[in-house]
Design a protein around this motif. Structure first.
Motif, PDB file in Angstrom:
ATOM      1  N   LEU A 179       0.798  -1.225   0.000  1.00 47.62           N
ATOM      2  CA  LEU A 179       0.000   0.000   0.000  1.00 47.62           C
ATOM      3  C   LEU A 179       0.832   1.276   0.000  1.00 47.62           C
ATOM      4  N   LEU A 180       2.159   1.164   0.036  1.00 45.78           N
ATOM      5  CA  LEU A 180       3.011   2.337   0.209  1.00 45.78           C
ATOM      6  C   LEU A 180       3.260   3.041  -1.124  1.00 45.78           C
ATOM      7  N   MET A 181       2.187   3.479  -1.758  1.00 46.51           N
ATOM      8  CA  MET A 181       2.274   4.135  -3.059  1.00 46.51           C
ATOM      9  C   MET A 181       2.389   5.640  -2.888  1.00 46.51           C
ATOM     10  N   GLU A 182       3.259   6.264  -3.688  1.00 47.41           N
ATOM     11  CA  GLU A 182       3.333   7.720  -3.708  1.00 47.41           C
ATOM     12  C   GLU A 182       2.147   8.256  -4.501  1.00 47.41           C
ATOM     13  N   SER A 183       1.438   9.215  -3.923  1.00 44.09           N
ATOM     14  CA  SER A 183       0.183   9.634  -4.546  1.00 44.09           C
ATOM     15  C   SER A 183      -0.284  10.945  -3.936  1.00 44.09           C
ATOM     16  N   PHE A 184      -1.459  11.375  -4.372  1.00 39.34           N
ATOM     17  CA  PHE A 184      -2.190  12.474  -3.757  1.00 39.34           C
ATOM     18  C   PHE A 184      -3.525  11.888  -3.293  1.00 39.34           C
ATOM     19  N   SER A 185      -3.493  11.126  -2.207  1.00 35.01           N
ATOM     20  CA  SER A 185      -4.653  10.369  -1.738  1.00 35.01           C
ATOM     21  C   SER A 185      -5.406  11.125  -0.650  1.00 35.01           C
ATOM     22  N   ASN A 186      -6.710  10.950  -0.624  1.00 38.87           N
ATOM     23  CA  ASN A 186      -7.546  11.622   0.372  1.00 38.87           C
ATOM     24  C   ASN A 186      -8.459  10.627   1.072  1.00 38.87           C
ATOM     25  N   GLY A 187      -9.663  10.404   0.508  1.00 36.89           N
ATOM     26  CA  GLY A 187     -10.586   9.465   1.122  1.00 36.89           C
ATOM     27  C   GLY A 187     -10.249   8.026   0.792  1.00 36.89           C
ATOM     28  N   ALA A 188     -10.599   7.113   1.699  1.00 34.60           N
ATOM     29  CA  ALA A 188     -10.351   5.682   1.486  1.00 34.60           C
ATOM     30  C   ALA A 188     -11.425   4.886   2.216  1.00 34.60           C
ATOM     31  N   ALA A 189     -11.754   3.715   1.664  1.00 27.21           N
ATOM     32  CA  ALA A 189     -12.758   2.850   2.280  1.00 27.21           C
ATOM     33  C   ALA A 189     -12.379   1.395   2.081  1.00 27.21           C
ATOM     34  N   TYR A 190     -12.726   0.557   3.074  1.00 24.58           N
ATOM     35  CA  TYR A 190     -12.475  -0.874   2.939  1.00 24.58           C
ATOM     36  C   TYR A 190     -13.802  -1.636   2.876  1.00 24.58           C
ATOM     37  N   GLY A 191     -13.735  -2.793   2.231  1.00 23.79           N
ATOM     38  CA  GLY A 191     -14.895  -3.663   2.113  1.00 23.79           C
ATOM     39  C   GLY A 191     -14.505  -4.932   1.372  1.00 23.79           C
ATOM     40  N   ASP A 192     -15.289  -5.967   1.532  1.00 22.22           N
ATOM     41  CA  ASP A 192     -15.003  -7.240   0.875  1.00 22.22           C
ATOM     42  C   ASP A 192     -15.653  -7.233  -0.508  1.00 22.22           C
ATOM     43  N   LEU A 193     -14.923  -6.725  -1.496  1.00 21.63           N
ATOM     44  CA  LEU A 193     -15.481  -6.529  -2.830  1.00 21.63           C
ATOM     45  C   LEU A 193     -15.745  -7.830  -3.573  1.00 21.63           C
ATOM     46  N   ASP A 194     -15.009  -8.894  -3.237  1.00 20.79           N
ATOM     47  CA  ASP A 194     -15.183 -10.173  -3.934  1.00 20.79           C
ATOM     48  C   ASP A 194     -15.736 -11.264  -3.027  1.00 20.79           C
ATOM     49  N   ASN A 195     -16.139 -10.896  -1.806  1.00 24.96           N
ATOM     50  CA  ASN A 195     -16.775 -11.830  -0.868  1.00 24.96           C
ATOM     51  C   ASN A 195     -15.925 -13.063  -0.570  1.00 24.96           C
ATOM     52  N   ASP A 196     -14.618 -12.868  -0.485  1.00 26.11           N
ATOM     53  CA  ASP A 196     -13.746 -14.008  -0.163  1.00 26.11           C
ATOM     54  C   ASP A 196     -13.352 -14.024   1.309  1.00 26.11           C
ATOM     55  N   GLY A 197     -13.787 -13.023   2.084  1.00 30.54           N
ATOM     56  CA  GLY A 197     -13.546 -13.049   3.519  1.00 30.54           C
ATOM     57  C   GLY A 197     -12.492 -12.091   4.016  1.00 30.54           C
ATOM     58  N   ASP A 198     -11.740 -11.441   3.125  1.00 29.04           N
ATOM     59  CA  ASP A 198     -10.788 -10.420   3.579  1.00 29.04           C
ATOM     60  C   ASP A 198     -11.231  -9.056   3.055  1.00 29.04           C
ATOM     61  N   LEU A 199     -10.655  -8.005   3.610  1.00 28.06           N
ATOM     62  CA  LEU A 199     -11.084  -6.648   3.305  1.00 28.06           C
ATOM     63  C   LEU A 199     -10.205  -6.023   2.233  1.00 28.06           C
ATOM     64  N   ASP A 200     -10.823  -5.640   1.118  1.00 25.92           N
ATOM     65  CA  ASP A 200     -10.142  -4.933   0.045  1.00 25.92           C
ATOM     66  C   ASP A 200     -10.182  -3.439   0.345  1.00 25.92           C
ATOM     67  N   LEU A 201      -9.450  -2.656  -0.441  1.00 23.77           N
ATOM     68  CA  LEU A 201      -9.304  -1.233  -0.135  1.00 23.77           C
ATOM     69  C   LEU A 201      -9.441  -0.406  -1.410  1.00 23.77           C
ATOM     70  N   VAL A 202     -10.167   0.713  -1.300  1.00 22.61           N
ATOM     71  CA  VAL A 202     -10.341   1.644  -2.411  1.00 22.61           C
ATOM     72  C   VAL A 202      -9.911   3.030  -1.937  1.00 22.61           C
ATOM     73  N   VAL A 203      -9.107   3.732  -2.760  1.00 19.75           N
ATOM     74  CA  VAL A 203      -8.565   5.038  -2.387  1.00 19.75           C
ATOM     75  C   VAL A 203      -8.910   6.057  -3.467  1.00 19.75           C
TER      76      VAL A 203
END
Length: 701
Positions: free
Chosen positions: A484-508
């Motif tokens: 996750l250590l990407m250089e960017s101009f990031s602000n809002g972020a949210a997690y959720g299980d987008l593929d229903n496999d049981g772990d939490l994915d991340l959207v920035v």
């Protein structure tokens, strides 16, 4: 926003240090690494990161929050210009696949429908959720009308001169389309809103809302010696809105909520901080105003208790999150600020207040604030310890969204921080350059300002997003393996299980660059496990917002609160990572106070639970628990008078003062009457005190 604001920000650095050459050390380190065994290099190369960044051509998500220059509306006219937008994750069509809603500041907001296997389709036009306001900020997904379908609430701001910044409420029509109805619900707030958190603060079975509104007044226009916290302001004030049969009514003043022009709320975090079963509120305020901690009085009102419970906060508080980081059953609070972790940026963009300015702020009622992230550890006794530096998470640069969640399913919640500002107005070289009289004359005339030229030369440097792995024992380390250590101009972020496999994915959500969609690979190893919860509440709180989940024997606790971080909203299905496949015990405390308890629960499944099936009534154990210590009403008329000596006047490089640490104390029977006596030392210029024990307390000798 006036130019004076930025001219006044120009200060000399406290330290005038030069960089030491490191070339020789770099060569030595390179030689050392090159001599390592080939097997070790191969092992490192094969190590798979926890999160995999997916490409837009594969996901269909090519969203970019793009800003275009406008001479009438820019960073010099609107101070929150580079604050970016939020992102929300939630299932809008009840197909069990969470969808994604992105906030765009200047353009249309975008809704992506999840088609499965990380394939998404832009359905904004069909869904009619692009928004009509010129500047959107935060987003919340919630079932506001209790029909079983998620609705979307968008906060708006930015329209400095007009009335076109009302918040928007998109009501789900159950066919993947929405209807804007904010005015009908009285939620078309016209302030400079940043976000909104929906929760049932009065336990009447429906969802109320807290809306932080950022002050509309320029920073340079405040007289900081006059604290305006108790003066209510229509536009600049935060609002607590009570849900009365689908119509929201402003009850802020009655409920004890500040609503002043010095409210610079950038984040609102809701959760139960004292384990009394009622949700409390933490508001992170930017600039000089201190943060707020509202404790729920259980009678429809709140008491603002920050100074009684927290020793110090961040100065420019931005995003925040609340969660239990040490599995002791109490919610802790993390707040982001702007202290860089990189030494070069620390020296080029950071200034610190001197002792006299700090004292002025404290004496003016703005409390103890410091330029760094703060991590408030809940001690379980109605107080917090600030452990940001102890845990190693105090410096992460220009930080916005902060999210506390278990990334790798080891039973401990980790920390993600979204970073970056597109153009850095705090750069000291830039401030010094534009403060020269010659440069000012070339850019500022009697009737106009060349904003384009002023803005063009502002430095623009991407900043690395930060992720920290929770090692236990309040220790965190940089999570380099997270991916996750990407250089960017990031602000809002949210997690959720987008593929229903049981772990939490991340959207920035990023500014002027494509958004990030990360797939969590934790479950691919086969060694990780989880429990996902689909909570069905009674009454009008259909998603059981405010429920508390506890999993034993790991002592993992989690609150169902989707609005977190910065301007963003999480997947409403609580997801708990587990380090083994052994059966567990589950306890769910519902918003009504009812309790559901399950034994020998198999892991790796989605539990659908109903509040109506719970029978037990919640008992406030805290209120009945016997305390180890009780305060005695002794007659001890004493107040320590500290010497006014300031160590920093003698040695400016001190980390903290050592001459004002308070008096030493000793207790013993000095006169042989079998009663303890008390000696208290005095500061320089003040005599010590000896108190003799008596039947009624202590008497000074």
């Amino acid at each position: 926003m006036t130019l004076d604001m930025y001219w006044k920000k120009t200060k000399k650095l406290i330290f005038n240090m030069r960089f030491s050459p490191i070339g020789i050390w770099g060569l030595m380190l390179g030689a050392f690494i090159s001599c390592q065994p080939e097997a070790r290099k191969n092992e490192a190369a094969e190590e798979k990161p926890v999160f995999e960044l997916l490409e837009a051509k594969n996901t269909g998500i090519d969203f970019t929050n793009t800003l275009e220059y406008d001479n009438e509306f820019n960073v010099y006219r609107y101070r929150n210009y580079y604050n970016g937008g939020g992102v929300a994750i939630g299932d809008i069509n009840n197909d069990s696949l969470p969808d994604i809603y992105f906030i765009a500041n200047q353009k249309k907001n975008i809704l992506y429908l999840n088609k499965g296997d990380f394939q998404f389709e832009d359905i904004t036009a069909k869904a009619q959720v692009g928004g009509t306001r010129p500047w959107s900020t935060g987003v919340s997904m919630i079932d506001i009308n209790a029909d079983g379908f998620l609705d979307i609430y968008v906060c708006n701001s930015g329209d400095l001169n007009g009335e076109n910044k009302q918040n928007e409420l998109f009501i789900n029509q159950k066919d993947s389309t929405f209807k804007e109805m904010a005015e009908a619900y009285n939620l078309d707030d016209k302030g400079f809103s940043t976000h909104a958190s929906f929760f049932d603060y009065d336990k009447d079975g429906d969802l109320d809302v807290y809306i932080p509104n950022n002050s509309h007044k320029a920073i340079g226009g405040f007289d900081l010696k006059i604290n305006q916290r108790n003066q209510r302001d229509v536009l600049g004030g935060d609002k607590l809105m009570e849900n009365r049969n689908g119509k929201f009514v402003d009850v802020s003043e009655k409920a004890g909520i500040y609503g002043s022009v010095i409210g610079f709320g950038l984040g609102v975090t809701v959760g139960d901080v004292n384990n009394d079963g009622w949700e409390d509120i933490y508001v992170s305020n930017d600039f000089f105003e201190r943060d707020y901690l509202y404790i729920n009085n259980q009678d429809g009102t709140f008491s603002e208790q920050l100074e009684n419970r927290i020793a110090a906060t961040s100065v420019a508080s931005m995003g925040a999150d609340m969660a239990d980081i040490n599995n002791d059953g109490y919610n802790d609070i993390f707040v982001t600020e702007m202290l860089p972790s990189d030494y070069e940026r620390l020296k080029t963009v950071t200034t610190f207040e001197d002792w006299n300015k700090y004292q002025l702020n404290v004496n003016s009622g703005y409390y103890h604030q410091f330029t760094r992230n703060t991590f408030q550890l809940n001690r379980g006794d109605d107080t917090f310890s600030e452990i940001g530096r102890l845990s190693g998470v105090e410096a992460s640069d220009w930080s916005w969204g902060a999210l506390i969640f278990d990334m790798d399913h080891d039973g401990l919640k980790d920390l993600f921080i979204a970073n970056g500002v597109y153009q850095d107005l705090t750069d000291q070289d830039y401030l010094k350059y534009i403060s020269s009289s010659e440069i000012l004359k070339s850019m500022v005339s009697e009737d106009s300002v060349n904003y384009a030229k002023l803005i063009e030369i502002i430095p623009s440097n991407k900043v690395e997003n930060h992720a920290y792995k929770n090692l236990g024992g309040l220790e965190f380390r940089k999570f380099k393996e997270s991916g996750l250590l990407m250089e960017s101009f990031s602000n809002g972020a949210a997690y959720g299980d987008l593929d229903n496999d049981g772990d939490l994915d991340l959207v920035v959500n990023n500014l002027n660059m494509e958004s990030f969609v990360y797939k969590n690979t934790t479950m691919e190893s086969g060694a990780s496990h989880y429990l996902k919860f689909d909570l069905r509440g009674e009454g009008k709180n259909t998603l059981a917002i405010g429920s508390r989940i506890e999993v034993l024997p790991y002592s993992i606790s989690l609150e169902n609160q989707p609005v977190r971080g910065f301007q963003s909203s999480m997947d409403v299905r609580p997801n708990i990572g587990l380090p083994s496949n052994s059966p567990v015990s589950v306890k769910v405390t519902w918003p009504s106070g009812k309790i559901t308890e399950l034994q020998e629960v198999k892991v790796d499944q989605n539990l659908v639970l109903y509040e109506k099936d719970a029978e037990e009534t919640f008992v406030n154990d805290k209120a009945t628990a016997k305390k180890l210590f009780a305060e005695l009403d002794f007659n001890l008329a004493y107040k320590h008078q500290e010497n006014r000596f300031v160590d920093f006047d003698r040695d400016r490089l001190l980390n903290h003062m050592a001459s004002t640490e308070g008096p030493k104390m000793a207790m013993a029977d000095v006169n042989g009457d079998n009663r303890p006596d008390l000696f208290i030392g005095g500061a320089k210029g003040n005599a010590p005190s000896l108190f003799m024990g008596s039947e009624t307390g202590f008497e000074i000798k």
